[in-house]
Design an enzyme around this catalytic site. Structure first.
Site, PDB file in Angstrom:
ATOM      1  N   ASP A  61      13.747 -18.345 -16.982  1.00 51.65           N
ATOM      2  CA  ASP A  61      15.140 -18.313 -17.412  1.00 51.65           C
ATOM      3  C   ASP A  61      16.126 -18.474 -16.175  1.00 51.65           C
ATOM      4  O   ASP A  61      15.398 -19.063 -15.054  1.00 51.65           O
ATOM      5  CB  ASP A  61      15.538 -17.210 -18.177  1.00 51.65           C
ATOM      6  N   CYS A 110      11.699 -13.898 -15.083  1.00 52.40           N
ATOM      7  CA  CYS A 110      12.874 -13.608 -15.206  1.00 52.40           C
ATOM      8  C   CYS A 110      13.547 -12.749 -14.374  1.00 52.40           C
ATOM      9  O   CYS A 110      12.655 -12.229 -13.362  1.00 52.40           O
ATOM     10  CB  CYS A 110      13.064 -13.458 -16.863  1.00 52.40           C
ATOM     11  N   THR A 170      14.080  -9.309 -14.074  1.00 47.53           N
ATOM     12  CA  THR A 170      13.272  -8.080 -14.168  1.00 47.53           C
ATOM     13  C   THR A 170      11.694  -8.308 -14.726  1.00 47.53           C
ATOM     14  O   THR A 170      10.875  -7.286 -14.408  1.00 47.53           O
ATOM     15  CB  THR A 170      13.570  -6.933 -15.131  1.00 47.53           C
ATOM     16  N   HIS A 230      -8.747  -5.084 -13.600  1.00 48.25           N
ATOM     17  CA  HIS A 230      -8.886  -4.060 -14.617  1.00 48.25           C
ATOM     18  C   HIS A 230      -8.486  -4.650 -16.025  1.00 48.25           C
ATOM     19  O   HIS A 230      -8.848  -4.148 -17.058  1.00 48.25           O
ATOM     20  CB  HIS A 230      -7.905  -2.807 -14.493  1.00 48.25           C
ATOM     21  N   ARG A 239      14.348 -11.387  -9.636  1.00 42.43           N
ATOM     22  CA  ARG A 239      15.675 -10.504  -8.836  1.00 42.43           C
ATOM     23  C   ARG A 239      15.277  -9.498  -7.840  1.00 42.43           C
ATOM     24  O   ARG A 239      15.985  -8.801  -7.295  1.00 42.43           O
ATOM     25  CB  ARG A 239      16.483 -10.139  -9.672  1.00 42.43           C
ATOM     26  N   HIS A 248     -14.169  -2.245 -18.191  1.00 44.66           N
ATOM     27  CA  HIS A 248     -13.060  -2.630 -18.490  1.00 44.66           C
ATOM     28  C   HIS A 248     -12.809  -3.704 -19.745  1.00 44.66           C
ATOM     29  O   HIS A 248     -12.053  -3.908 -20.400  1.00 44.66           O
ATOM     30  CB  HIS A 248     -12.215  -3.545 -17.261  1.00 44.66           C
ATOM     31  N   ARG A 291     -12.051  -1.748 -23.213  1.00 42.91           N
ATOM     32  CA  ARG A 291     -10.523  -1.513 -22.946  1.00 42.91           C
ATOM     33  C   ARG A 291      -9.660  -2.538 -23.264  1.00 42.91           C
ATOM     34  O   ARG A 291      -8.773  -2.456 -24.171  1.00 42.91           O
ATOM     35  CB  ARG A 291     -10.361  -0.909 -21.552  1.00 42.91           C
TER      36      ARG A 291
HETATM   37  C1  RB5 Z   1      19.137 -12.472 -17.279  1.00 35.55           C
HETATM   38  O1  RB5 Z   1      20.332 -11.918 -16.587  1.00 35.55           O
HETATM   39  C2  RB5 Z   1      18.295 -11.371 -17.408  1.00 35.55           C
HETATM   40  O2  RB5 Z   1      18.558 -10.363 -18.329  1.00 35.55           O
HETATM   41  C3  RB5 Z   1      16.787 -11.701 -17.632  1.00 35.55           C
HETATM   42  O3  RB5 Z   1      16.691 -12.763 -16.592  1.00 35.55           O
HETATM   43  C4  RB5 Z   1      15.794 -10.788 -17.611  1.00 35.55           C
HETATM   44  O4  RB5 Z   1      15.651  -9.934 -16.636  1.00 35.55           O
HETATM   45  C5  RB5 Z   1      15.351 -10.110 -18.985  1.00 35.55           C
HETATM   46  O5  RB5 Z   1      14.545  -9.251 -19.175  1.00 35.55           O
END
Ligand code: RB5
Length: 149
Positions: free
Chosen positions: A10, A67, A69, A100, A111, A135, A138
Site C-alpha cells: 500500500d 504495509c 505494520t 517451522h 514503517r 512441523h 502442525r
Molecule cells: C496505512 O496508514 C496503514 O494503516 C497500513 O499501511 C497498515 O499498517 C495496516 O495494517
C-alpha cells in the site's frame, strides 16, 4: 525458467517495495508488481488479495507484501486457503517462519524497518527451506476443513 514472485504494497510500503523489486530482479527472479506505485492513500486489502490468490491457487510458490505494520496485509492474505502469510521484522523470524511454519507469503512492516534490513529479511526468507518432520502436521492443522467455518 525464472521463478515468478508477485509483490504488492500500500502507500506505506511502496518505496520499500521499489527497492525490493530491484533486489529480486538482480537475483534473477521474474517480479510481478501489483502496485501501488505512488504515495496516494490506498486500502491494503486491494493489494493483498491478488498476491494471496496467486499463492492460494498454486500459480506461484510464494509472494511478498508490505504495509505500515504488516498487519492489514497479513489479515487479508491469510483469509485465502493454503496461504501462510508471516509478518516478519528480523532475519531470525524470517528463518523460523520458513523452517517451522512454511510461510509462503512474506509480509514486511515497512514503517518499522530500514530498507537494508528489509533486504536481509527477504534474502533469509527466500533461502531458508521448510524443515518438515514434526512441523508438517502442525502446518496441516492450520487449514480449516471444508464446512468448518
Ligand atoms: C496505512 O496508514 C496503514 O494503516 C497500513 O499501511 C497498515 O499498517 C495496516 O495494517
Amino acid at each position: 525458467m525464472a521463478e515468478k514472485i508477485p509483490i504488492a504494497a500500500d502507500h506505506a510500503g511502496y518505496e520499500m517495495k521499489a527497492r525490493l523489486v530491484a533486489h529480486l530482479q538482480s537475483l534473477g527472479f521474474e517480479v510481478e508488481d501489483h502496485g501501488t506505485n505512488s504515495p496516494a492513500s490506498t486500502d491494503y486489502a486491494d493489494y493483498a488479495h491478488p498476491v494471496a490468490e496467486e499463492v492460494s491457487s498454486g500459480a506461484v510458490k510464494r509472494g511478498v507484501l508490505l504495509c505500515g505494520t504488516g498487519l492489514g496485509m497479513s489479515y487479508a492474505a491469510n483469509r485465502h486457503a493454503h496461504v501462510r502469510a508471516a509478518v516478519v521484522w528480523t532475519p531470525e523470524i524470517a528463518e523460523l517462519s520458513r523452517r517451522h511454519n512454511d510461510a509462503n507469503v512474506l509480509v514486511l512492516p515497512s514503517r518499522f524497518l530500514s530498507e537494508s534490513d528489509a533486504e536481509k529479511i527477504l534474502d533469509t526468507w527466500l533461502n531458508t527451506p521448510f524443515e518438515g518432520g514434526r512441523h508438517v502436521p502442525r502446518v496441516e492443522k492450520i487449514e480449516l476443513k471444508e464446512g468448518s467455518e
